[in-house]
Design a protein around this motif. Structure first.
Motif, PDB file in Angstrom:
ATOM      1  N   PRO A   4      39.367  40.499  52.342  1.00 12.96           N
ATOM      2  CA  PRO A   4      39.218  39.192  51.958  1.00 12.96           C
ATOM      3  C   PRO A   4      39.417  38.150  53.286  1.00 12.96           C
ATOM      4  O   PRO A   4      40.367  37.440  53.231  1.00 12.96           O
ATOM      5  CB  PRO A   4      40.069  38.695  50.851  1.00 12.96           C
ATOM      6  CG  PRO A   4      41.092  39.891  50.841  1.00 12.96           C
ATOM      7  CD  PRO A   4      40.358  41.047  51.499  1.00 12.96           C
ATOM      8  N   ARG A  16      40.455  28.878  48.725  1.00  6.16           N
ATOM      9  CA  ARG A  16      40.911  28.887  47.168  1.00  6.16           C
ATOM     10  C   ARG A  16      40.344  29.887  46.417  1.00  6.16           C
ATOM     11  O   ARG A  16      40.842  30.605  45.410  1.00  6.16           O
ATOM     12  CB  ARG A  16      40.884  27.427  46.940  1.00  6.16           C
ATOM     13  CG  ARG A  16      41.831  27.276  45.478  1.00  6.16           C
ATOM     14  CD  ARG A  16      41.585  25.953  45.022  1.00  6.16           C
ATOM     15  NE  ARG A  16      41.918  24.881  45.942  1.00  6.16           N
ATOM     16  CZ  ARG A  16      43.421  24.657  46.062  1.00  6.16           C
ATOM     17  NH1 ARG A  16      44.230  25.199  45.382  1.00  6.16           N
ATOM     18  NH2 ARG A  16      43.582  23.646  46.910  1.00  6.16           N
ATOM     19  N   PHE A  17      38.977  30.035  46.224  1.00  2.00           N
ATOM     20  CA  PHE A  17      38.300  30.808  45.396  1.00  2.00           C
ATOM     21  C   PHE A  17      38.540  32.335  45.742  1.00  2.00           C
ATOM     22  O   PHE A  17      38.954  33.132  44.691  1.00  2.00           O
ATOM     23  CB  PHE A  17      36.913  30.611  45.493  1.00  2.00           C
ATOM     24  CG  PHE A  17      35.951  31.514  44.705  1.00  2.00           C
ATOM     25  CD1 PHE A  17      35.678  31.161  43.196  1.00  2.00           C
ATOM     26  CD2 PHE A  17      35.235  32.634  45.199  1.00  2.00           C
ATOM     27  CE1 PHE A  17      34.947  32.055  42.415  1.00  2.00           C
ATOM     28  CE2 PHE A  17      34.438  33.597  44.544  1.00  2.00           C
ATOM     29  CZ  PHE A  17      34.502  33.128  42.910  1.00  2.00           C
ATOM     30  N   VAL A  18      38.691  32.656  47.022  1.00  2.00           N
ATOM     31  CA  VAL A  18      38.863  34.072  47.348  1.00  2.00           C
ATOM     32  C   VAL A  18      40.311  34.509  46.756  1.00  2.00           C
ATOM     33  O   VAL A  18      40.888  35.334  46.323  1.00  2.00           O
ATOM     34  CB  VAL A  18      38.734  34.368  48.788  1.00  2.00           C
ATOM     35  CG1 VAL A  18      39.122  35.596  49.143  1.00  2.00           C
ATOM     36  CG2 VAL A  18      37.185  34.239  49.264  1.00  2.00           C
ATOM     37  N   GLU A  20      42.244  32.966  44.546  1.00  2.00           N
ATOM     38  CA  GLU A  20      42.477  33.053  43.141  1.00  2.00           C
ATOM     39  C   GLU A  20      41.767  34.209  42.527  1.00  2.00           C
ATOM     40  O   GLU A  20      42.380  34.739  41.645  1.00  2.00           O
ATOM     41  CB  GLU A  20      41.980  31.542  42.338  1.00  2.00           C
ATOM     42  CG  GLU A  20      42.516  30.510  42.777  1.00  2.00           C
ATOM     43  CD  GLU A  20      44.009  30.404  42.244  1.00  2.00           C
ATOM     44  OE1 GLU A  20      44.240  31.232  41.193  1.00  2.00           O
ATOM     45  OE2 GLU A  20      44.786  29.585  42.845  1.00  2.00           O
ATOM     46  N   SER A  21      40.623  34.757  43.037  1.00  2.00           N
ATOM     47  CA  SER A  21      40.101  35.944  42.830  1.00  2.00           C
ATOM     48  C   SER A  21      40.755  37.146  43.125  1.00  2.00           C
ATOM     49  O   SER A  21      40.796  38.111  41.966  1.00  2.00           O
ATOM     50  CB  SER A  21      38.681  35.859  43.231  1.00  2.00           C
ATOM     51  OG  SER A  21      37.833  35.065  43.000  1.00  2.00           O
ATOM     52  N   TRP A  22      41.285  37.386  44.364  1.00  2.00           N
ATOM     53  CA  TRP A  22      41.799  38.556  44.741  1.00  2.00           C
ATOM     54  C   TRP A  22      43.426  38.397  44.633  1.00  2.00           C
ATOM     55  O   TRP A  22      44.176  39.740  44.780  1.00  2.00           O
ATOM     56  CB  TRP A  22      41.348  38.774  46.149  1.00  2.00           C
ATOM     57  CG  TRP A  22      40.030  39.446  46.355  1.00  2.00           C
ATOM     58  CD1 TRP A  22      38.868  38.652  46.015  1.00  2.00           C
ATOM     59  CD2 TRP A  22      39.704  40.627  47.139  1.00  2.00           C
ATOM     60  NE1 TRP A  22      37.758  39.622  46.288  1.00  2.00           N
ATOM     61  CE2 TRP A  22      37.924  40.783  46.982  1.00  2.00           C
ATOM     62  CE3 TRP A  22      40.458  41.547  47.835  1.00  2.00           C
ATOM     63  CZ2 TRP A  22      37.436  41.790  47.335  1.00  2.00           C
ATOM     64  CZ3 TRP A  22      39.516  42.350  48.252  1.00  2.00           C
ATOM     65  CH2 TRP A  22      38.190  42.640  48.167  1.00  2.00           C
ATOM     66  N   PRO A 150      43.620  44.554  43.960  1.00  2.00           N
ATOM     67  CA  PRO A 150      43.029  43.117  43.876  1.00  2.00           C
ATOM     68  C   PRO A 150      42.903  42.591  42.458  1.00  2.00           C
ATOM     69  O   PRO A 150      42.555  43.306  41.506  1.00  2.00           O
ATOM     70  CB  PRO A 150      41.411  43.376  44.435  1.00  2.00           C
ATOM     71  CG  PRO A 150      41.630  44.738  45.121  1.00  2.00           C
ATOM     72  CD  PRO A 150      42.510  45.441  44.558  1.00  2.00           C
ATOM     73  N   GLY A 151      43.217  41.331  42.410  1.00  2.00           N
ATOM     74  CA  GLY A 151      43.197  40.542  41.198  1.00  2.00           C
ATOM     75  C   GLY A 151      44.260  40.989  40.191  1.00  2.00           C
ATOM     76  O   GLY A 151      44.403  40.830  39.153  1.00  2.00           O
ATOM     77  N   ARG A 154      46.544  38.598  38.057  1.00  2.00           N
ATOM     78  CA  ARG A 154      46.106  38.059  36.555  1.00  2.00           C
ATOM     79  C   ARG A 154      46.124  38.978  35.568  1.00  2.00           C
ATOM     80  O   ARG A 154      45.576  38.883  34.458  1.00  2.00           O
ATOM     81  CB  ARG A 154      44.748  37.601  36.817  1.00  2.00           C
ATOM     82  CG  ARG A 154      44.845  36.337  37.866  1.00  2.00           C
ATOM     83  CD  ARG A 154      43.555  35.639  37.984  1.00  2.00           C
ATOM     84  NE  ARG A 154      43.585  34.354  38.684  1.00  2.00           N
ATOM     85  CZ  ARG A 154      44.236  32.979  38.311  1.00  2.00           C
ATOM     86  NH1 ARG A 154      44.537  33.012  36.957  1.00  2.00           N
ATOM     87  NH2 ARG A 154      44.234  32.231  39.122  1.00  2.00           N
TER      88      ARG A 154
END
Length: 259
Positions: A4, A16-18, A20-22, A150-151, A154
């Motif tokens: 990433p 921010r998207f990367v 929040e995703s990873w 990754p991720g 969450r």
């Protein structure tokens, strides 16, 4: 290998998207090879009196100018600001050593052993944002890399206890392969571990952990008066040295002195 990767400096909407995703970002080419080697030598001095085993030491920035300069590095600090806003502190700084031919570490999340951050809410809130400066080349696995899932910040369930107890592998572990001078920025809730080190040279990494201003420092009980006197206004503020407001961290608490 998929990483990433983001550009140094400004925190973008894609960043921010990367993140929040990873749950993490990789910033390449933050330090030159010469700068990284200078920080490596400083790290070796810090650890010189220790037994040669995996371990970490705090507050290296107080005695090593090359490590002090990383506190507010312009390639990294905008990422921290983008995630925390204008009010945060350097909660701790840790310099880690993994000896040559060191084994794989145990899976964990960052945070407090006294109180699991996961109890605060779902998803695990961002309380500690870690920026890890790679002071050795880690472009291939087995060089003391960091391995992350990754991720996983969450996930509604923890990494299985038997995997943690055995320091076992997972099918979705991501071994970060990046060149010397890169920086890994990651969320405290991401499950991670130190990957094995097959090389002949000890591996050092300089970590800087940023938090909201009300989080208690982990590498110090008080700040060094000598360090505060000689350092910059920004670094002094990042140490949490600010006037006590009318209510703790209330309206009287000034933001960091950004330009």
């Amino acid at each position: 290998m998929l990483n990433p990767e983001v550009a140094p400096g400004a925190f973008t909407e894609l960043d921010r998207f990367v993140f929040e995703s990873w749950g993490y970002l990789v910033i390449p080419d933050v330090l030159t090879t010469a700068e990284a080697e200078e920080c490596y030598d400083a790290s070796a001095r810090l650890h010189a009196a220790r037994d040669k085993e995996f371990g970490q030491l705090g507050r290296g920035y107080e005695t090593e100018p090359s490590l002090e300069r990383l506190i507010d590095h312009p390639a990294v600090l905008p990422k921290v600001r983008g995630l925390f806003g204008d009010r945060f502190v350097l909660q701790s700084s840790w310099n880690t050593m993994q000896p040559a031919h060191g084994g794989t570490g145990g899976w964990h999340q960052d945070g407090s052993g006294a109180y699991d951050f996961g109890r605060l809410g779902y998803p695990v809130p961002l309380i500690q944002l870690r920026a890890s400066f790679l002071l050795t080349d880690q472009t291939r696995p087995g060089t003391g890399n960091m391995e992350l899932i990754p991720g996983s910040h969450r996930s509604t369930v923890p990494l299985p206890a038997d995997i943690r107890a055995a320091r076992g592998d997972t099918p979705i572990g991501h071994v970060i392969c990046a060149p010397i001078g890169s920086v890994l920025v990651f969320h405290n809730g991401v499950w991670h571990r130190t990957y094995r080190h097959d090389g002949d040279r000890d591996r050092y990494t300089a970590h800087y952990v940023y938090s909201p201003p009300w989080v208690r420092p982990a590498d110090r009980l008080t700040n060094s008066a000598d360090f505060l006197e000689r350092t910059t206004p920004m670094r002094r503020a990042l140490m949490g040295e600010f006037e006590r407001p009318d209510a703790p961290y209330g309206a009287g608490y000034d933001p960091l002195p950004f330009d």
